[in-house]
Motif scaffolding. Sequence first.
Motif, PDB file in Angstrom:
ATOM      1  N   LYS A   1       0.831  -1.206   0.000  1.00 59.18           N
ATOM      2  CA  LYS A   1       0.000   0.000   0.000  1.00 59.18           C
ATOM      3  C   LYS A   1       0.864   1.254   0.000  1.00 59.18           C
ATOM      4  O   LYS A   1       0.639   2.175  -0.784  1.00 59.18           O
ATOM      5  N   ALA A   2       1.858   1.293   0.867  1.00 62.25           N
ATOM      6  CA  ALA A   2       2.721   2.477   0.951  1.00 62.25           C
ATOM      7  C   ALA A   2       3.473   2.697  -0.354  1.00 62.25           C
ATOM      8  O   ALA A   2       3.528   3.822  -0.865  1.00 62.25           O
TER       9      ALA A   2
ATOM     10  N   ALA B   1       2.734   1.722  -3.406  1.00 62.21           N
ATOM     11  CA  ALA B   1       1.826   2.125  -4.487  1.00 62.21           C
ATOM     12  C   ALA B   1       1.346   3.562  -4.304  1.00 62.21           C
ATOM     13  O   ALA B   1       1.369   4.357  -5.255  1.00 62.21           O
ATOM     14  N   GLU B   2       0.917   3.920  -3.103  1.00 59.28           N
ATOM     15  CA  GLU B   2       0.378   5.272  -2.889  1.00 59.28           C
ATOM     16  C   GLU B   2       1.447   6.347  -3.056  1.00 59.28           C
ATOM     17  O   GLU B   2       1.208   7.384  -3.673  1.00 59.28           O
TER      18      GLU B   2
ATOM     19  N   ASP C   1       2.530   6.381  -6.879  1.00 67.22           N
ATOM     20  CA  ASP C   1       1.461   6.939  -7.712  1.00 67.22           C
ATOM     21  C   ASP C   1       1.472   8.457  -7.624  1.00 67.22           C
ATOM     22  O   ASP C   1       1.307   9.149  -8.620  1.00 67.22           O
ATOM     23  N   SER C   2       1.700   8.984  -6.418  1.00 67.11           N
ATOM     24  CA  SER C   2       1.780  10.433  -6.227  1.00 67.11           C
ATOM     25  C   SER C   2       2.935  11.023  -7.032  1.00 67.11           C
ATOM     26  O   SER C   2       2.778  12.036  -7.713  1.00 67.11           O
TER      27      SER C   2
ATOM     28  N   LYS D   1       6.723  13.222  -0.273  1.00 67.97           N
ATOM     29  CA  LYS D   1       5.390  12.725   0.075  1.00 67.97           C
ATOM     30  C   LYS D   1       5.482  11.861   1.318  1.00 67.97           C
ATOM     31  O   LYS D   1       6.444  11.129   1.528  1.00 67.97           O
TER      32      LYS D   1
ATOM     33  N   ASP E   1       3.069   9.130   3.703  1.00 62.64           N
ATOM     34  CA  ASP E   1       1.869   8.305   3.775  1.00 62.64           C
ATOM     35  C   ASP E   1       1.809   7.687   5.159  1.00 62.64           C
ATOM     36  O   ASP E   1       2.733   6.990   5.564  1.00 62.64           O
TER      37      ASP E   1
END
Length: 181
Positions: A48-49, A51-52, A55-56, A166, A168
């Motif tokens: 999850k980390a 990918a998020e 993606d950003s 970024k 997360d």
Amino acid sequence: MKMLPATSVVLASLAFLGACGSPPRYIEPGGTESVVSVGEVDIQDIKKAAAELLDSLLKTGVLKRSQRQPPELMIGNIENNSSSKWDIGELTGRMREHIVNSGQALTATPDEVKRRMFFDPTYLPDYTLTGKITYIKRQAGRIRQTTYTFSLTLTDPSTGMEVWTKTDDLTKQGTKSGIGF
């Protein structure tokens, strides 16, 4: 007929119940059946980390603005400052896969960059990606909560300036068992 003490009956029952487990089977990593542990980073957290965060990065278009196309990106040091010990390669490998498969950048390891700099002292990758994983643990009564913070920064090594950053946060919560072994 001799009667067993109550504790013997309870222990025998617990041993019998423990032996009646389910057979191993495959599940979807990160799916609804995956084990979630409050005090540890799980595979679903890593996926999850990665990918998020990436993606950003890809949505900002910063990689597309590089003079060299596709730009060369070095995935540098990512520190795990959490209490959960796991192979950081699980995260960097997924990040490398995400970036390369996007077609927006090529990646190089720090060792590859050092090798290139040995043969060409003027060589620099277009960007370096570094990061840190930290955590905050809290408890209220039987409820335990851990927040893992995954932070990444993309830097232009020729200027030393950050061109993207970024964070997360991933928070997990659960109750502490009333029985401890």
